[in-house]
Structures are given as C-alpha cells and as structure tokens.
Scaffold this motif. Sequence first.
Motif: not given
Length: 371
Positions: A28, A31-32, A137
Amino acid sequence: MSEAKGGRSAQLKHTGLRPGWTTGACATAATTAAYTALLTGDFPDPVSITLPKGQTPAFALAVEELDGERATAGVVKDAGDDPDVTHGALVRATVRRLPPGSGVVFRAGPGVGTVTRPGLPLDVGEPAINPMPRQMMRDHIARVAADHGATGDVEITVSVDHGEEIARSTWNPRLGILGGLSILGTTGVVVPYSCSAWIDSIRRGVDVARAAGHTHVAGCTGSTSEKTVVAEYGLPEIALLDMGDFAGAVLKYVRRHPVDRLTVCGGFAKLSKLAAGHLDLHSARSQVDKGFLAELARQGGADAALAAEVADANTGLAALQLCAAAGVPLGDLVAVAARDQALSVLRGAPVAVDVICIDRAGAVVGRSGVH
C-alpha cells in the motif's frame, strides 16, 4: 485498576517486542508513492499511509522509477521482532494509468503468487493479493486521486524481489498459490510472537481482566475475531485476550485462575485444529486435518461422496464451503468439538465455554452452545 492497562495493546506492550508491517501495508505504501509520483512527478519519501485501525506509519522508499504512463516504488519490509520469512523483502508496486471507468486492477508481478486451486478467499487465476490489502490500496488510490483531481483508474502490479524463492518456506505451494508469496494482512501490523513472551502476556491479560472484576473473557486468534466477539457480546477491550495460536496457554491458565465464562473465537481452519486436539494452532506446528473434518461431516449427515470431497479439499475453507452447499453444518460441528476439547483441558474447572468460528471476513460460520 484502569481498563486501559488490559487488552490486546497491553499484551503487546508487555512482551517488549517491536511490531512490524505486513506485506499488504508495504504494498500500500509503495502503491501510494508510485501513484503520487505518476500524478505529480515527485515521489513522497517517506510516504505515509493510514492503516485500518488508524495508525499512520511512514515508509522510506528503496526504489523510485518514473517512466511516462507508469511509476514504480519499492519498500523494504520490516517485520519488527517477528521471525517472519518476508522480513527484509523488497516489495514493489508499479502503477499504470488506465482509461476512465476501468477501476483498480491488480496484477501479480515477479515474486507474487497466483491462485490455482479453490478454497482461498480469492478466485482461481487471481493474483495472491488478499482482500484487505486490496481494499487498502484502493482506498489510498482514491485519496491520492481526490487530492490531485485524477480518476483513480489504474493497474497495480505488486512484486516481491526473490519472492518465489521465499515462498518455498511457506505453505503457498501446498495451497496451490504458485509463483511467489501472498500479499497479506488484515490490520497492516505484524504482531511479533515470541512463544514465552506472548504466553506470559496472555497470563497477564487474564490477571488484569479478573482484577478488574470481569467474569467473561474471550480468547481470540486475531483482530477480526476480536471484532466478532465485541459485536456478539459487547465485551470491553480489557476482557479480550489475544491468544494468537496459543489456545493451550489460555485454557491452562484459566484452569488455574478461573473466570465464569470463556469464549474462544477464531478462524474456522484454526479452530478445526483445536477441535482435533491441537493446543498450538500455528501452521508450522499443526495442520488442518481434512480426514478429521470428513469424519465430522459424516456425523453431521454427509454421505460418502461428500465426505470424500471434504477429505480431499484444498483448505479448511473449501471443506466448509462444500458442506454448506450440501446443508451439512460443519462449522457448528467444529465449534462443538473445539468447545469439548477446551473443556477437557479445563479438567472440570468452574468455567463455562462457548466457541465461535468465523471466516476471513468475520462472518460467523459456526458456533457451539455454552457448556
């Protein structure tokens, strides 16, 4: 005594062990960072995320790559003091723009497995990125998109360096997850388990609950089962024991230090191990006995063909689903058998026991009466 000194958080503090972050939290964060860079041209480093229970950890980036319509960020997993095989693994997320309306699409990159057999919380053919990490996510993609006026339609490819090699030390190959690791975690936090330290923390949890006057406590295998118990019985945090895999530790200590009532709540597969007589529910030390589940199913009315299917099922969840489709209450049968095992360990101590089995989403799939 203040109730703030009891419960799961107090248990963790008592162990003196440092928590870490799941592969789902790392994915996550990566992804961010990648999506932010894709929209702004800059990678936030460190990148902060919000976990399901509200913690806001920051992750340093080990990889930053920006190339036109895609960006990649990487985070090194820190499992804290837990002896996790994925500690130190590099988790990467590559985010690619998709046309408006496409939504968020997940792909398995190198080192992340693919589901090849039924019985898991993901369909066959799906990348082994579990439901909660997917939701984390999606949520963070939506937040970044809202901050920058974007649509949030992206493809996320998660990969783990050397993940296929690391996965050989896990149960993934036996479960039919091929090609690498699973991206896991329901809370984003790795709770460290030192057997002696955690068992000591369980004992302290019982002591604190009793000293505060609580006569009903619950031994839970994790945060999802804790939520179930709170919803069912309204128990305060101080009455919740994070037993993890150490069911025997809870039962033996409560035998010597009784409470009026003990609820045991956990995942169906874990509690099927207790039902079969195992007191340590860790996957390295006990396994789901499909033959035992088949015998329970027969006792619950399954015919020979269904019992054979149960015995050959890929996972405990698959066995449960087979029985549910045939109207055989395998979840209840496991709960009753687990309760009876608990009572045998209690050896006549004045403690009433009930057991609740849940699935991965926290839905109750089996329960015993109180005895």
